[in-house]
Design a protein around this motif. Structure first.
Motif, mmCIF file in Angstrom:
data_model
loop_
_atom_site.group_PDB
_atom_site.id
_atom_site.type_symbol
_atom_site.label_atom_id
_atom_site.label_comp_id
_atom_site.label_asym_id
_atom_site.label_seq_id
_atom_site.Cartn_x
_atom_site.Cartn_y
_atom_site.Cartn_z
ATOM 1 N N ASP A 100 -6.209 -19.371 -4.799
ATOM 2 C CA ASP A 100 -6.989 -20.347 -5.557
ATOM 3 C C ASP A 100 -7.910 -19.668 -6.566
ATOM 4 O O ASP A 100 -8.088 -20.139 -7.696
ATOM 5 N N GLU A 101 -8.493 -18.544 -6.166
ATOM 6 C CA GLU A 101 -9.402 -17.831 -7.057
ATOM 7 C C GLU A 101 -8.669 -17.250 -8.258
ATOM 8 O O GLU A 101 -9.169 -17.300 -9.396
ATOM 9 N N MET A 102 -7.480 -16.698 -8.020
ATOM 10 C CA MET A 102 -6.760 -15.986 -9.069
ATOM 11 C C MET A 102 -5.710 -16.843 -9.780
ATOM 12 O O MET A 102 -5.106 -16.390 -10.749
ATOM 13 N N GLY A 103 -5.480 -18.044 -9.311
ATOM 14 C CA GLY A 103 -4.483 -18.893 -9.962
ATOM 15 C C GLY A 103 -3.067 -18.561 -9.558
ATOM 16 O O GLY A 103 -2.135 -18.744 -10.354
ATOM 17 N N PHE A 104 -2.880 -18.076 -8.324
ATOM 18 C CA PHE A 104 -1.550 -17.799 -7.803
ATOM 19 C C PHE A 104 -1.094 -18.976 -6.939
ATOM 20 O O PHE A 104 -1.907 -19.799 -6.498
ATOM 21 N N ASP A 105 0.200 -19.030 -6.678
ATOM 22 C CA ASP A 105 0.754 -20.135 -5.902
ATOM 23 C C ASP A 105 1.437 -19.628 -4.645
ATOM 24 O O ASP A 105 2.304 -18.757 -4.712
ATOM 25 N N PRO A 106 1.090 -20.166 -3.490
ATOM 26 C CA PRO A 106 1.837 -19.832 -2.270
ATOM 27 C C PRO A 106 3.259 -20.398 -2.350
ATOM 28 O O PRO A 106 3.474 -21.513 -2.832
ATOM 29 N N ILE A 107 4.204 -19.604 -1.903
ATOM 30 C CA ILE A 107 5.578 -20.089 -1.720
ATOM 31 C C ILE A 107 5.802 -20.400 -0.250
ATOM 32 O O ILE A 107 6.409 -21.403 0.109
ATOM 33 N N PHE A 108 5.246 -19.526 0.603
ATOM 34 C CA PHE A 108 5.367 -19.754 2.040
ATOM 35 C C PHE A 108 4.234 -19.039 2.768
ATOM 36 O O PHE A 108 3.864 -17.916 2.429
ATOM 37 N N PHE A 109 3.669 -19.700 3.735
ATOM 38 C CA PHE A 109 2.828 -19.075 4.756
ATOM 39 C C PHE A 109 2.926 -19.951 6.004
ATOM 40 O O PHE A 109 3.385 -21.108 5.923
ATOM 41 N N PRO A 110 2.576 -19.447 7.165
ATOM 42 C CA PRO A 110 2.711 -20.259 8.381
ATOM 43 C C PRO A 110 1.935 -21.564 8.262
ATOM 44 O O PRO A 110 0.741 -21.583 7.986
ATOM 45 N N GLY A 111 2.651 -22.668 8.431
ATOM 46 C CA GLY A 111 2.025 -23.983 8.380
ATOM 47 C C GLY A 111 1.861 -24.539 6.986
ATOM 48 O O GLY A 111 1.129 -25.521 6.794
ATOM 49 N N ILE A 112 2.521 -23.995 5.984
ATOM 50 C CA ILE A 112 2.360 -24.479 4.608
ATOM 51 C C ILE A 112 2.853 -25.918 4.482
ATOM 52 O O ILE A 112 3.825 -26.331 5.116
ATOM 53 N N ALA A 113 2.157 -26.681 3.665
ATOM 54 C CA ALA A 113 2.544 -28.058 3.359
ATOM 55 C C ALA A 113 2.949 -28.140 1.889
ATOM 56 O O ALA A 113 2.549 -27.295 1.069
ATOM 57 N N PRO A 114 3.753 -29.139 1.502
ATOM 58 C CA PRO A 114 4.195 -29.235 0.107
ATOM 59 C C PRO A 114 3.036 -29.256 -0.891
ATOM 60 O O PRO A 114 3.151 -28.699 -1.982
ATOM 61 N N PRO B 248 9.708 -15.479 13.914
ATOM 62 C CA PRO B 248 9.571 -14.575 12.761
ATOM 63 C C PRO B 248 8.788 -15.160 11.600
ATOM 64 O O PRO B 248 8.089 -14.434 10.897
ATOM 65 N N VAL B 249 8.869 -16.480 11.381
ATOM 66 C CA VAL B 249 8.207 -17.065 10.208
ATOM 67 C C VAL B 249 6.691 -16.950 10.298
ATOM 68 O O VAL B 249 5.996 -17.014 9.275
ATOM 69 N N ASP B 250 6.153 -16.754 11.517
ATOM 70 C CA ASP B 250 4.702 -16.612 11.658
ATOM 71 C C ASP B 250 4.203 -15.250 11.192
ATOM 72 O O ASP B 250 2.991 -15.041 11.100
ATOM 73 N N HIS B 251 5.129 -14.339 10.880
ATOM 74 C CA HIS B 251 4.782 -12.986 10.454
ATOM 75 C C HIS B 251 4.893 -12.826 8.940
ATOM 76 O O HIS B 251 4.782 -11.703 8.441
ATOM 77 N N LEU B 252 5.128 -13.915 8.211
ATOM 78 C CA LEU B 252 5.490 -13.816 6.793
ATOM 79 C C LEU B 252 4.588 -14.650 5.906
ATOM 80 O O LEU B 252 4.168 -15.758 6.278
ATOM 81 N N MET B 253 4.312 -14.107 4.719
ATOM 82 C CA MET B 253 3.714 -14.880 3.632
ATOM 83 C C MET B 253 4.405 -14.458 2.333
ATOM 84 O O MET B 253 4.722 -13.279 2.152
ATOM 85 N N LEU B 254 4.618 -15.422 1.457
ATOM 86 C CA LEU B 254 5.261 -15.174 0.168
ATOM 87 C C LEU B 254 4.466 -15.899 -0.906
ATOM 88 O O LEU B 254 4.264 -17.112 -0.818
ATOM 89 N N MET B 255 3.992 -15.142 -1.911
ATOM 90 C CA MET B 255 3.136 -15.698 -2.956
ATOM 91 C C MET B 255 3.753 -15.478 -4.329
ATOM 92 O O MET B 255 4.556 -14.563 -4.523
ATOM 93 N N ARG B 256 3.345 -16.295 -5.301
ATOM 94 C CA ARG B 256 3.925 -16.239 -6.647
ATOM 95 C C ARG B 256 2.833 -16.214 -7.697
ATOM 96 O O ARG B 256 1.887 -17.000 -7.647
ATOM 97 N N SER B 257 2.956 -15.302 -8.660
ATOM 98 C CA SER B 257 2.121 -15.310 -9.859
ATOM 99 C C SER B 257 2.964 -15.855 -11.006
ATOM 100 O O SER B 257 4.055 -16.394 -10.791
ATOM 101 N N TRP B 258 2.495 -15.665 -12.211
ATOM 102 C CA TRP B 258 3.269 -16.134 -13.370
ATOM 103 C C TRP B 258 4.502 -15.268 -13.630
ATOM 104 O O TRP B 258 5.449 -15.708 -14.274
ATOM 105 N N SER B 259 4.520 -14.027 -13.094
ATOM 106 C CA SER B 259 5.639 -13.132 -13.401
ATOM 107 C C SER B 259 6.215 -12.423 -12.185
ATOM 108 O O SER B 259 7.291 -11.829 -12.292
ATOM 109 N N THR B 260 5.516 -12.447 -11.049
ATOM 110 C CA THR B 260 5.968 -11.683 -9.888
ATOM 111 C C THR B 260 5.847 -12.519 -8.617
ATOM 112 O O THR B 260 5.168 -13.540 -8.587
ATOM 113 N N THR B 261 6.511 -12.023 -7.579
ATOM 114 C CA THR B 261 6.294 -12.532 -6.231
ATOM 115 C C THR B 261 5.866 -11.360 -5.352
ATOM 116 O O THR B 261 6.197 -10.205 -5.635
#
Length: 803
Positions: free
Chosen positions: A489-503, A454-467
């Motif tokens: 990277d272009e918009m200044g958002f931060d990944p929380i999770f995507f398949p294969g994410i590293a710290p 299931p984790v390969d089907h998910l991405m979770l991203m974070r802005s300054w006010s929303t996810t």
């Protein structure tokens, strides 16, 4: 004529209850609407105590008592609403102002007053007909059903405040019917019609005061701000606001964006959750601001075919889809006034958005449209519905939502085409809650579909006010992951999770001292860590289901000491206001119910002729009171998803239950009461077990047949439930006439406790379990009902006024 008067005052009472609930939803928050139910029932319970002291007066004056009570109801209804409107009560200030607790108590007491007088009128009428209570009680239930059904008709031409005065006019008419016998029905009806006509000609009796913490108050503080239009309906109040400074970008817009936002109008729903109508002049170039939002990520992944937006509001998310290159956008909007505003009233300002050939705005609830239509989508968008202030304050603690459940995610996945994406945006709340809970729901929904990883089907991203959670029926490809990283990277958002994410991929742009989001999402993604997190985390992250659809309820009581120690006076915003109000209401209800139950039991013990049978009868009234209100609440909630909106569920379910219970009341003298109660228990147990599954396949039907199905489901057990109260009144009349008002009081107090306890229990175990408990209580009530006790006692004289 007494039956007609009881029906009229009952209709006015229920309409007043709904109107006050709507007013509090606008002036304060949704959970205060629930408070009105508890308060109304408390007023009814208190009226039983008053009636027990008024026995001699009722015997001497007969119908004068209900007539006077109806007239006082007519005075008290607008007076109570006006008084509470002037109280400067703000629940958000509980932490800082002790006086807010006293104002909260004043709220509770004032709202109870008109319902106290309504209870006197109805309860007094039932006592006057204690030897044959079925017809009068049936009139009360049928009148209540009519008041409930009238909500959809009256909330269009009238606003919430005006309907309060219509209820007062109905009270005047009921007083005339109580007092006049056959001589004054036309005069009473004429008086009510005159009140209604004057109401139409006069300006609004008073302006509804809105909490300073709601979005409406904030926008009106802008220079030159004004309300362009206000519309009431049974779903919500819409206010359209204009101000030169209104600029509402999509939630989570990049701080790096320099795109200009065109002029906008703000639409607020129940004085909160602002949604803009944008004057972009039909020029795609002017939609650059919409491309910089976190919710635009699916379109950067190349998903530009067909899009479904669930809850478009003023159309901002439709514009985001069009800016992203979507070729077709369907929008599911349940509020007909919002559709009319976009398609007609402000069609020019919105640049003909609703008439764009790429756009189709459909009236309906999202889940129903997902089930009822063919075809697939490349993107399904569930945007933010609440304001950041409401989310931060936690005011939706026990608001149900059927879009954030495991079953809802599965429905969305079924309607996504190959490589399609479900995108859900939520406000950031600290400590992390909403985003992690969405993550848990998605994992469970994918596992239920048989996804091997299931984790390969998910991405979770974070802005300054929303996810933003992105969920796909297919694993995300490396190219999709790379496109998402480039967008962040272009918009200044931060990944929380995507398949294969590293710290090192996380916490790069909007930096946190401790990136809890990344660490907790990684733990949630690991099956062994997930169980530990769901068990031990300070907030409840368990995936909600359709039977327990409380996504916003995450407060664990064991977390309160930690919050109070760690946050000091600031702990309340980190809790959920819904739970705080619920706990306060539960405490008040328990005290009131205890007093109103102990008093009659003490009286029964002192009266030899009532004895054990009298005590059993008091317990019988308590049991049927708590079970009846629990059944109402559970069936309303279980049918919200099926009918598409809480207002539809409330009006259909309540009307069906009250109408069929009224029919059962008429039949109560012909049906064996114990057998009827056991039948009710069996039907309720069966519905607790199979109702949700039985309705699941019918959710895509058009609304009219769904209304018929829902009415049958709610009305079937109600027919037998309605026999209980008249049977108890007849038993009380045979045993000792003083037990009649005590029974009314105890039944009302049990309803007060049951209305709060049912919601509290549903938060913990779900509606099906509470419905099953109500079935068990009805079975116990069948045992508690005294049998032949007292039948040989001579019938006491009963006052029966001529009709």
């Amino acid at each position: 004529m007494r039956a007609a008067a009881v029906a009229l005052i009952s209709a006015a009472t229920l309409l007043l209850e709904i109107s006050c609930a709507r007013l509090l939803s606008v002036s304060h928050w949704h959970h205060f609407a629930f408070l009105v139910i508890s308060t109304a029932l408390l007023g009814f319970a208190a009226s039983g105590l008053a009636l027990s002291a008024m026995g001699p007066l009722l015997a001497r004056r007969g119908a004068d008592v209900p007539a006077a009570a109806a007239a006082l109801f007519a005075l008290a209804a607008p007076a109570a609403v006006a008084a509470t409107n002037r109280i400067g009560f703000e629940e958000v200030l509980f932490s800082w102002e002790v006086r807010q607790l006293a104002l909260f108590g004043a709220f509770y007491a004032l709202f109870a007053v008109p319902f106290f007088f309504a209870g006197l009128a109805i309860g007094g009428s039932i006592w006057l007909e204690a030897a044959r209570p079925g017809p009068v009680y049936a009139s009360s239930l049928c009148g209540s059903a009519a008041g409930c059904a009238s909500v959809h008709v009256l909330f269009g031409p009238f606003g919430g405040v005006e309907i309060v005065f219509l209820c007062a006019a109905a009270g005047v008419a009921a007083a005339g019917l109580f007092a006049g016998g056959r001589r004054t029905p036309l005069a009473a009806a004429g008086g009510a019609a005159l009140c209604a006509a004057l109401l139409l000609l006069l300006p609004a009796p008073f302006e509804l005061r809105v909490s300073q913490f709601k979005a409406l108050s904030g926008i009106l503080s802008l220079p030159g701000a004004r309300v362009v239009e206000t519309r009431w309906n049974a779903i919500c109040r819409l206010d359209v606001l204009s101000a030169g400074a209104i600029r509402l970008p999509p939630a989570g817009t990049s701080l790096r964006s320099t795109a200009e936002i065109p002029p906008q109008l703000a639409v607020v729903f129940d004085a909160d959750s602002p949604s803009p109508v944008t004057n972009y002049c039909g020029d795609p170039v002017r939609l650059g601001f919409a491309r910089a939002a976190l919710g635009a990520l699916p379109y950067r992944l190349g998903r530009t075919g067909s899009v479904l937006v669930i809850g478009p509001g003023g159309g901002l998310d439709i514009l985001t889809a069009l800016a992203g290159g979507a070729r077709r956008v369907d929008a599911a909007e349940i509020n007909p006034d919002m559709i009319d505003l976009l398609a007609r009233r402000f069609a020019g300002f919105s640049c003909g958005l609703a008439a764009d050939p790429r756009v189709r705005i459909m009236r309906g609830e999202g889940r129903s449209l997902l089930r009822g239509r063919e075809g697939s989508y490349d993107v399904i968008q569930i945007p933010l519905f609440d304001s950041i202030a409401a989310a931060s304050a936690g005011v939706h603690g026990f608001s149900e939502t059927y879009l954030y459940t495991v079953e809802a995610f599965r429905d969305c996945l079924e309607r996504l085409g190959p490589g399609g994406v479900l995108c859900i945006t939520r406000w950031i709340r600290h400590p992390p809650r909403d985003s992690l809970r969405l993550f848990a729901i998605a994992l469970e929904a994918l596992a239920a579909r048989g996804a091997p990883s299931p984790v390969d089907h998910l991405m979770l991203m974070r802005s300054w006010s929303t996810t933003a959670l992105l969920l796909s029926p297919d694993p995300f490809t490396p190219s999709c992951v790379e496109a998402a990283r480039a967008f962040c990277d272009e918009m200044g958002f931060d990944p929380i999770f995507f398949p294969g994410i590293a710290p090192e991929d996380a916490n790069r742009h909007v930096r946190l001292d401790d990136d809890l989001y990344f660490r907790l999402a990684a733990q949630m993604a690991d099956p062994s860590g997930r169980e530990r997190l769901l068990r031990d985390y300070i907030f409840d992250l368990r995936p909600p289901t359709d039977d327990r659809p409380f996504f916003h309820h995450s407060l664990r009581l064991r977390a309160l000491p930690f919050l109070i120690r760690g946050m000091g006076k600031d702990w309340l915003p980190f809790a959920e206001w819904g739970e705080i109000v619920l706990l306060g209401a539960l405490l008040q209800a328990a005290v009131a119910a205890g007093c109103l139950l102990l008093a009659p039991l003490l009286v029964v013990r002192r009266r030899a002729r009532a004895g054990v049978a009298g005590a059993r009868l008091i317990l019988f009234f308590f049991a049927i009171g708590i079970a009846f209100i629990a059944v109402e609440i559970c069936l309303m909630q279980k049918l919200v998803l099926f009918l598409g909106h809480p207002v539809y569920a409330m009006s259909v379910v309540l009307a069906a239950i009250l109408l069929l219970a009224g029919a059962g009341s008429l039949l109560s003298g012909r049906l064996p009461p114990r057998a009827a109660l056991l039948l009710a228990a069996l039907l309720l147990a069966a519905e607790a077990a199979v109702l949700s599954r039985a309705l699941d396949g019918l959710i895509g039907l058009p609304l009219p047949p769904k209304v018929l199905v829902a009415a049958c489901a709610a009305g079937a057990p109600a027919l037998f439930m309605g026999t209980a109260f008249p049977a108890g009144i007849r038993a009380a009349h045979r045993l000792d006439d003083v037990l009649v008002p005590w029974g009314w009081a105890v039944n009302g107090s049990a309803s007060v406790l049951g209305s709060v306890a049912a919601v509290a229990a549903a938060l913990a175990v779900g509606f099906s379990a509470v419905l099953l408990a109500a079935a068990a209580i009805y079975a116990a009530a069948a045992i508690a009902l005294p049998g032949a006790a007292g039948r040989n006692r001579p019938e006491p004289a009963t006052v029966n006024e001529p009709d």
